[in-house]
Scaffold this motif. Structure first.
Motif, PDB file in Angstrom:
ATOM      1  N   ARG A 115       0.827  -1.219   0.000  1.00 57.47           N
ATOM      2  CA  ARG A 115       0.000   0.000   0.000  1.00 57.47           C
ATOM      3  C   ARG A 115       0.862   1.272   0.000  1.00 57.47           C
ATOM      4  O   ARG A 115       0.541   2.267   0.637  1.00 57.47           O
TER       5      ARG A 115
ATOM      6  N   SER B 295      -9.567   5.349   0.346  1.00 55.29           N
ATOM      7  CA  SER B 295      -9.443   4.296  -0.661  1.00 55.29           C
ATOM      8  C   SER B 295     -10.770   3.516  -0.657  1.00 55.29           C
ATOM      9  O   SER B 295     -11.440   3.414   0.381  1.00 55.29           O
TER      10      SER B 295
ATOM     11  N   GLY C  98      -3.325   6.603  -3.795  1.00 52.37           N
ATOM     12  CA  GLY C  98      -2.508   7.568  -4.521  1.00 52.37           C
ATOM     13  C   GLY C  98      -2.723   8.987  -4.053  1.00 52.37           C
ATOM     14  O   GLY C  98      -3.817   9.349  -3.600  1.00 52.37           O
ATOM     15  N   PHE C  99      -1.673   9.758  -4.167  1.00 55.27           N
ATOM     16  CA  PHE C  99      -1.723  11.199  -3.890  1.00 55.27           C
ATOM     17  C   PHE C  99      -1.685  11.949  -5.218  1.00 55.27           C
ATOM     18  O   PHE C  99      -1.554  11.348  -6.289  1.00 55.27           O
ATOM     19  N   ALA C 100      -1.731  13.282  -5.108  1.00 58.84           N
ATOM     20  CA  ALA C 100      -1.644  14.108  -6.306  1.00 58.84           C
ATOM     21  C   ALA C 100      -0.431  13.726  -7.140  1.00 58.84           C
ATOM     22  O   ALA C 100      -0.494  13.593  -8.366  1.00 58.84           O
TER      23      ALA C 100
ATOM     24  N   LEU D 221     -16.326   5.902  13.075  1.00 57.54           N
ATOM     25  CA  LEU D 221     -17.158   5.077  12.205  1.00 57.54           C
ATOM     26  C   LEU D 221     -16.781   3.609  12.298  1.00 57.54           C
ATOM     27  O   LEU D 221     -17.417   2.764  11.674  1.00 57.54           O
TER      28      LEU D 221
ATOM     29  N   ARG E 143     -11.884   0.619  -0.436  1.00 59.80           N
ATOM     30  CA  ARG E 143     -12.190  -0.450   0.530  1.00 59.80           C
ATOM     31  C   ARG E 143     -12.793   0.111   1.819  1.00 59.80           C
ATOM     32  O   ARG E 143     -13.522  -0.586   2.524  1.00 59.80           O
TER      33      ARG E 143
ATOM     34  N   PHE F 282      -6.605  14.930   3.613  1.00 65.97           N
ATOM     35  CA  PHE F 282      -5.566  15.569   2.788  1.00 65.97           C
ATOM     36  C   PHE F 282      -6.155  16.761   2.028  1.00 65.97           C
ATOM     37  O   PHE F 282      -6.834  17.581   2.633  1.00 65.97           O
ATOM     38  N   TRP F 283      -5.947  16.855   0.695  1.00 68.46           N
ATOM     39  CA  TRP F 283      -6.308  18.106   0.022  1.00 68.46           C
ATOM     40  C   TRP F 283      -7.461  17.937  -0.982  1.00 68.46           C
ATOM     41  O   TRP F 283      -8.389  18.753  -1.048  1.00 68.46           O
TER      42      TRP F 283
ATOM     43  N   ARG G 220      -8.194   8.702  14.393  1.00 68.57           N
ATOM     44  CA  ARG G 220      -7.506   8.706  13.095  1.00 68.57           C
ATOM     45  C   ARG G 220      -7.995   9.897  12.275  1.00 68.57           C
ATOM     46  O   ARG G 220      -8.774   9.744  11.346  1.00 68.57           O
TER      47      ARG G 220
ATOM     48  N   ASP H 194      -4.430  17.727  -6.741  1.00 62.87           N
ATOM     49  CA  ASP H 194      -5.402  17.805  -5.639  1.00 62.87           C
ATOM     50  C   ASP H 194      -6.488  18.847  -5.906  1.00 62.87           C
ATOM     51  O   ASP H 194      -7.670  18.509  -5.961  1.00 62.87           O
TER      52      ASP H 194
ATOM     53  N   LEU I  16     -16.176  11.698  15.125  1.00 63.99           N
ATOM     54  CA  LEU I  16     -17.084  10.543  15.145  1.00 63.99           C
ATOM     55  C   LEU I  16     -16.349   9.303  14.681  1.00 63.99           C
ATOM     56  O   LEU I  16     -15.728   9.306  13.608  1.00 63.99           O
TER      57      LEU I  16
ATOM     58  N   ASN J 285     -13.109  10.733   0.178  1.00 66.45           N
ATOM     59  CA  ASN J 285     -11.920  10.429  -0.633  1.00 66.45           C
ATOM     60  C   ASN J 285     -10.965   9.466   0.061  1.00 66.45           C
ATOM     61  O   ASN J 285      -9.762   9.629   0.016  1.00 66.45           O
TER      62      ASN J 285
HETATM   63  C1  LIG Z   1      -4.864   9.406   0.513  1.00 73.65           C
HETATM   64  C2  LIG Z   1      -4.652   7.913   0.658  1.00 73.65           C
HETATM   65  C3  LIG Z   1      -3.470   7.520  -0.202  1.00 73.65           C
HETATM   66  C4  LIG Z   1      -4.282   7.665   2.117  1.00 73.65           C
HETATM   67  O1  LIG Z   1      -4.068   6.304   2.298  1.00 73.65           O
HETATM   68  P1  LIG Z   1      -4.321   5.634   3.732  1.00 73.65           P
HETATM   69  O2  LIG Z   1      -3.678   6.509   4.762  1.00 73.65           O
HETATM   70  O3  LIG Z   1      -3.856   4.235   3.612  1.00 73.65           O
HETATM   71  O4  LIG Z   1      -5.902   5.791   3.950  1.00 73.65           O
HETATM   72  P2  LIG Z   1      -7.196   4.958   3.518  1.00 73.65           P
HETATM   73  O5  LIG Z   1      -8.071   5.848   2.778  1.00 73.65           O
HETATM   74  O6  LIG Z   1      -6.837   3.688   2.833  1.00 73.65           O
HETATM   75  O7  LIG Z   1      -7.822   4.618   4.926  1.00 73.65           O
HETATM   76  C5  LIG Z   1      -8.318   5.585   5.820  1.00 73.65           C
HETATM   77  C6  LIG Z   1      -8.308   5.013   7.219  1.00 73.65           C
HETATM   78  O8  LIG Z   1      -8.845   5.972   8.122  1.00 73.65           O
HETATM   79  C7  LIG Z   1      -9.908   5.387   8.831  1.00 73.65           C
HETATM   80  N1  LIG Z   1     -10.919   6.405   9.139  1.00 73.65           N
HETATM   81  C8  LIG Z   1     -11.121   7.561   8.482  1.00 73.65           C
HETATM   82  N2  LIG Z   1     -12.140   8.250   9.032  1.00 73.65           N
HETATM   83  C9  LIG Z   1     -12.591   7.508  10.063  1.00 73.65           C
HETATM   84  C10 LIG Z   1     -13.619   7.670  11.031  1.00 73.65           C
HETATM   85  N3  LIG Z   1     -14.372   8.766  11.068  1.00 73.65           N
HETATM   86  N4  LIG Z   1     -13.788   6.690  11.927  1.00 73.65           N
HETATM   87  C11 LIG Z   1     -13.001   5.591  11.920  1.00 73.65           C
HETATM   88  N5  LIG Z   1     -12.009   5.383  11.031  1.00 73.65           N
HETATM   89  C12 LIG Z   1     -11.803   6.324  10.126  1.00 73.65           C
HETATM   90  C13 LIG Z   1     -10.420   4.330   7.899  1.00 73.65           C
HETATM   91  O9  LIG Z   1     -11.182   3.407   8.538  1.00 73.65           O
HETATM   92  C14 LIG Z   1      -9.116   3.757   7.359  1.00 73.65           C
HETATM   93  O10 LIG Z   1      -8.540   2.967   8.362  1.00 73.65           O
HETATM   94  P3  LIG Z   1      -7.819   1.554   8.107  1.00 73.65           P
HETATM   95  O11 LIG Z   1      -8.806   0.719   7.392  1.00 73.65           O
HETATM   96  O12 LIG Z   1      -7.453   1.090   9.468  1.00 73.65           O
HETATM   97  O13 LIG Z   1      -6.620   1.862   7.243  1.00 73.65           O
HETATM   98  C15 LIG Z   1      -5.919   7.133   0.301  1.00 73.65           C
HETATM   99  O14 LIG Z   1      -6.953   7.540   1.161  1.00 73.65           O
HETATM  100  C16 LIG Z   1      -6.393   7.349  -1.138  1.00 73.65           C
HETATM  101  O15 LIG Z   1      -5.846   6.784  -2.095  1.00 73.65           O
HETATM  102  N6  LIG Z   1      -7.464   8.146  -1.318  1.00 73.65           N
HETATM  103  C17 LIG Z   1      -8.102   8.378  -2.631  1.00 73.65           C
HETATM  104  C18 LIG Z   1      -7.319   9.389  -3.464  1.00 73.65           C
HETATM  105  C19 LIG Z   1      -7.040  10.663  -2.716  1.00 73.65           C
HETATM  106  O16 LIG Z   1      -7.918  11.392  -2.369  1.00 73.65           O
HETATM  107  N7  LIG Z   1      -5.767  10.907  -2.427  1.00 73.65           N
HETATM  108  C20 LIG Z   1      -5.323  12.023  -1.609  1.00 73.65           C
HETATM  109  C21 LIG Z   1      -5.351  13.294  -2.370  1.00 73.65           C
HETATM  110  S1  LIG Z   1      -4.778  14.605  -1.431  1.00 73.65           S
HETATM  111  C22 LIG Z   1      -3.086  14.659  -1.681  1.00 73.65           C
HETATM  112  O17 LIG Z   1      -2.569  14.053  -2.542  1.00 73.65           O
HETATM  113  C23 LIG Z   1      -2.329  15.579  -0.798  1.00 73.65           C
HETATM  114  O18 LIG Z   1      -2.923  16.240   0.033  1.00 73.65           O
HETATM  115  O19 LIG Z   1      -1.119  15.615  -0.986  1.00 73.65           O
END
Ligand SMILES: CC(C)(COP(=O)(O)OP(=O)(O)OC[C@H]1O[C@@H](n2cnc3c(N)ncnc32)[C@H](O)[C@@H]1OP(=O)(O)O)[C@@H](O)C(=O)NCCC(=O)NCCSC(=O)C(=O)O
Length: 810
Positions: free
Chosen positions: A313, A498, A538-540, A474, A500, A411-412, A436, A568, A472, A496
């Motif tokens: 990941r 991932s 993925g990020f920007a 979830l 899953r 993030f953004w 988190r 972003d 909150l 936004n």
């Molecule tokens: C940005 C990411 C790479 C970050 O990766 P990860 O840190 O591995 O995050 P994930 O999204 O996979 O998982 C989020 C985790 O937070 C937990 N989570 C989030 N909110 C909650 C609440 N309210 N309650 C409980 N748990 C929560 C969620 O259950 C997951 O936990 P676990 O299940 O325990 O892991 C990904 O989210 C992603 O690909 N997002 C889609 C594209 C995107 O928007 N990218 C960022 C752009 S901004 C950018 O690039 C920038 O700012 O720079």
């Protein structure tokens, strides 16, 4: 409800001649709007020559034009003929909006200027796209994307040790401005619905560049840090590295991702070295780290590396370009790149999907020059001229003041989509887990052992203004129930994570629409909700690597470099656009829908030129450092100012047109070398750009940056001082009030960039509310909105379902 095109009740006239205006109307036409391009007899410039300098074969429209103008209409009008101008005005009388830039002969007609149009048609939205905005000390001054990047700080910060800083290739700022413009136009249209009053939407490409290409809100960051940015340019690390068969790009945006990256490249000593979590320390040890990563990557194929990275990941992508991206399995599987309606050319598909009953029209072909002139002449002759309708005075409602938006974002990209709705009146509730929270909070100015350290995060402050905060969890069943109750009272959900993550909470549109059929549910995954790359994160920067944007950024003899961050706000603005397309359907039918906006899809659209030109003409765009395929001379030049120890101070000069060349020659005092006849044309200048660089370099080396800017700008030559991105004090920004001051109870006063699209009818600060503290508005949401009792609230808090402040221990 039958199938409908969401914007089929919208008519837009396009009087623009740049990429920004064309992409704006491309987005609108893609959602079903009737777009009528009014062109002078010589036609839109992109019919003959693309933005990357390809000249189309005689009599054939350019491939980039065909993409941008697909599904639009063309009316030809000679600006010298009053009857032709009258026809354009008659079409405008039947339109909802006009997109204008100053660069065509037709747009220069006095009756077709923004103020004149607004006066004549008070119900029309007049979107003006200019380099610096319609007024202010810099209004009307010469500029190209390159000099705008230099002024904004977008060039000054990006680079590798020992090399000059480098600009972003591919005119991304103009595409970005076009996206903001389309998004602003739809917002203004929704406001117009209440009182029929149009307005001038004064859009500054400079501000679009400053907001998106300067690596994440540097003005806010350094204002809060209370120090200027280190002047040395920087580059991503780990970033882009050569593999056995190409290039691979990484982006370790979180501490966890860096640790996973250490495992990936088999450096367990790095894993144990806590100092390396900080990017600054990695930068300091750049040579050592890069040597290992390069060697590791060079021993493997890109596919092998991507498979390992996905398993761990770690956000990673192949570095795509015009020749390779159409073969990438995920893009093919998801039909993100498709054959153009005219055939023979591959182009990006619409950058979002509506999963509802409304459907987007299939992409249509571009019109021949003047193809619809006779039809419009007939139509205006036959039909009565519509009345403008009643208009109320200023002070009407805000576009989204009837909407409640819930965001599960980090993030953004995601936060910026919701922020746009808040800027224009929506109530936005940001949900964060106290265990988190949004990862942006980790980029704090305080150490993690300091009190409330998570409230000292400038980038969180900049991207989350206008929102309420709900802490909150979830991952607790009662937390999820509470969220579903909140969504029942809401209009929009934006997320936004991932894919899953929401799946694991079983938050599906089917479930949510059972009790709230009007909910618009916007999902912004990295690559899509389906397809081979669905579960990749993925990020920007990852999108910049995959889409081709990185391929054209950097020096020809070096690795591709990421613009770093632009994808972003790009994804956020596309999501805000797509969301409004769905809202237009909901406003007509009451039905909500799922809207899918993969980050990479907007990046592929903005990098469209590369795949289009490769498939149309076999030309593969390349990195050109600070040069450009469409300007010569263009480069950074050392001035006579005292040495800054980094090869500067520098100025940027960029000559795109023959008139600008003549102006430059005059400003230089008409030296003999500049009078050579072949230099009067672009091809001659391009062929001799090494020599021109040497001449300009020698001239600049004798003068201060201020002298150079004064001499060249007055003459009409695009020029800029190469600024650093934390400098907010340009007179033009100040005049337009681009940066707004926001008070924060913990951090104090901060400065946040506003919107590049200035609404001129109802002027309001866009940052009317500061970013929320973690869980700050729990009581409002739980007791006022959801009607729970104080005892129930206490119970939720005692059981850590809701919480205020960070609480990592569960
Ligand atoms: C940005 C990411 C790479 C970050 O990766 P990860 O840190 O591995 O995050 P994930 O999204 O996979 O998982 C989020 C985790 O937070 C937990 N989570 C989030 N909110 C909650 C609440 N309210 N309650 C409980 N748990 C929560 C969620 O259950 C997951 O936990 P676990 O299940 O325990 O892991 C990904 O989210 C992603 O690909 N997002 C889609 C594209 C995107 O928007 N990218 C960022 C752009 S901004 C950018 O690039 C920038 O700012 O720079």
């Amino acid at each position: 409800m039958t199938d409908m095109s969401p914007l089929d009740d919208v008519t837009v006239v396009d009087l623009s001649s740049g990429v920004a205006g064309a992409y704006c109307t491309h987005l609108l036409a893609g959602a079903g709007a009737v777009v009528v391009r009014a062109e002078p007899p010589e036609g839109h410039p992109l019919r003959r020559r693309s933005a990357s300098g390809i000249v189309s074969p005689d009599g054939e429209d350019g491939a980039l034009f065909r993409f941008l103008a697909g599904s639009t209409q063309s009316v030809v009008a000679d600006p010298e003929r009053p009857a032709d101008v009258a026809l354009v005005l008659d079409v405008l009388a039947r339109a909802d909006a006009v997109v204008w830039d100053p660069d065509s002969r037709l747009a220069a007609v006095p009756a077709l200027q923004p103020a004149a149009l607004h006066e004549r048609f008070p119900a029309l939205d007049v979107l003006a796209l200019t380099a610096f905005g319609l007024d202010g000390p810099w209004a009307g001054r010469a500029a190209t994307e390159f000099t705008l990047q230099a002024w904004s700080g977008a060039i000054g910060w990006r680079g590798l040790p020992g090399r000059p800083p480098v600009s972003v290739g591919g005119r991304v700022g103009e595409w970005m401005a076009g996206t903001f413009a389309a998004t602003g136009l739809l917002a203004s249209r929704r406001r117009r619905a209440s009182d029929h009053g149009g307005q001038i939407l004064d859009t500054s490409i400079f501000e679009a560049v400053a907001l998106s290409l300067t690596n994440m809100h540097p003005v806010t960051y350094f204002a809060e840090a209370g120090r200027p940015r280190d002047p040395a340019p920087m580059s991503l690390l780990p970033g882009i590295h050569a593999t056995k068969d190409g290039w691979v790009g990484f982006m370790t945006g979180t501490g966890q991702q860096w640790l996973d990256f250490c495992v990936l490249v088999e450096r367990f000593d790095w894993l144990d070295d806590e100092t390396l979590i900080a990017q600054g320390e990695r930068e300091r040890r750049r040579d050592e780290l890069t040597a290992h990563i390069d060697a590791w990557a060079a021993a493997r194929t890109t596919a092998e590396i991507l498979e390992l990275a996905a398993a761990l990941r770690v956000p990673a992508a192949p570095v795509g370009n015009g020749a390779t991206i159409s073969a990438i399995d995920h893009f093919a599987d998801q039909e993100m790149l498709v054959e153009a309606p005219e055939g023979g050319v591959v182009q990006p598909a619409t950058p979002y999907r509506l999963h509802g009953k409304a459907s987007l029209p299939a992409p249509g072909r571009a019109p021949a020059l003047g193809e619809h002139t006779a039809e419009w002449a007939r139509r205006v002759a036959d039909g009565p001229r519509p009345s403008a309708g009643p208009t109320s005075g200023p002070g009407g409602r805000l576009p989204f003041d009837d909407l409640r938006v819930v965001e599960l974002t980090a993030f953004w990209a995601g936060p910026s989509a919701a922020q746009f709705l808040g800027m224009h009146g929506a109530e936005v509730i940001k949900v964060e887990s106290p265990a988190r929270p949004d990862g942006m909070r980790a980029l704090s100015l305080r150490a993690v052992d300091e009190e409330q350290w998570w409230e000292y995060a400038p980038l969180f402050h900049a991207t989350n203004t206008g929102k309420l905060g709900l802490g909150l969890r979830l991952d607790r069943p009662r937390g999820l129930e509470l969220l579903v109750d909140l969504l029942d009272t809401s209009d929009v959900l934006i997320e936004n994570f991932s894919p899953r993550v929401l799946d694991s909470w079983e938050l599906s549109p089917e479930l949510l629409h059972q009790t709230n059929p009007g909910l618009i549910f916007v999902r912004m995954p990295a690559f899509g909700l389906t397809g081979p790359w669905r579960d990749r994160t993925g990020f920007a920067q990852t999108m910049e690597q995959a889409s081709g944007m990185a391929w054209v950024t950097g020096f020809p003899d070096g690795a591709p470099q990421v613009p770093s961050g632009v994808c972003d706000p790009l994804a956020g603005a596309h999501a805000a656009f797509a969301l409004q397309v769905a809202l237009a359907v909901r406003d007509r039918t009451g039905e909500g829908m799922l809207v899918e906006v993969p980050m990479v899809a907007s990046a592929l659209n903005v990098a469209a030129e590369q795949v289009i030109e490769y498939t149309a003409y076999g030309v593969l765009a390349q990195r050109q450092g600070n040069r450009s395929p469409s300007a010569a001379p263009q480069n950074l030049y050392r001035t006579a100012d005292p040495d800054d120890g980094l090869g500067g101070p520098l100025v940027a000069i960029s000559v795109e047109t023959d008139d600008q060349w003549t102006a430059l020659v005059d400003a230089l005092g008409r030296p003999g070398w500049a009078q050579a006849s072949e230099l009067a044309g672009f091809a001659g200048r391009k062929a001799r750009e090494d020599e021109l660089d040497a001449r300009l370099g020698a001239w600049c080396a004798q003068r201060s940056a201020d002298e150079i800017v004064a001499a060249l700008w007055t003459a009409g030559v695009p020029v800029a001082r190469v600024a650093m991105p934390h400098e907010p004090d340009h007179t033009q920004f100040a005049h337009r009030g681009f940066f707004e001051t926001v008070e924060h109870p913990v951090e104090g006063s901060t400065i946040v960039a506003g919107s590049p699209v200035r609404f001129t009818r109802d002027r309001y600060p866009v940052h009317r509310r500061r970013a929320p503290m973690l869980g700050e508005h729990n009581a409002y949401v739980v007791t006022e909105l959801l009607g729970m009792t104080a005892d129930e609230y206490d119970d939720l808090e005692a059981n850590h379902v809701i919480g205020t402040g960070l609480r990592l221990d569960g």
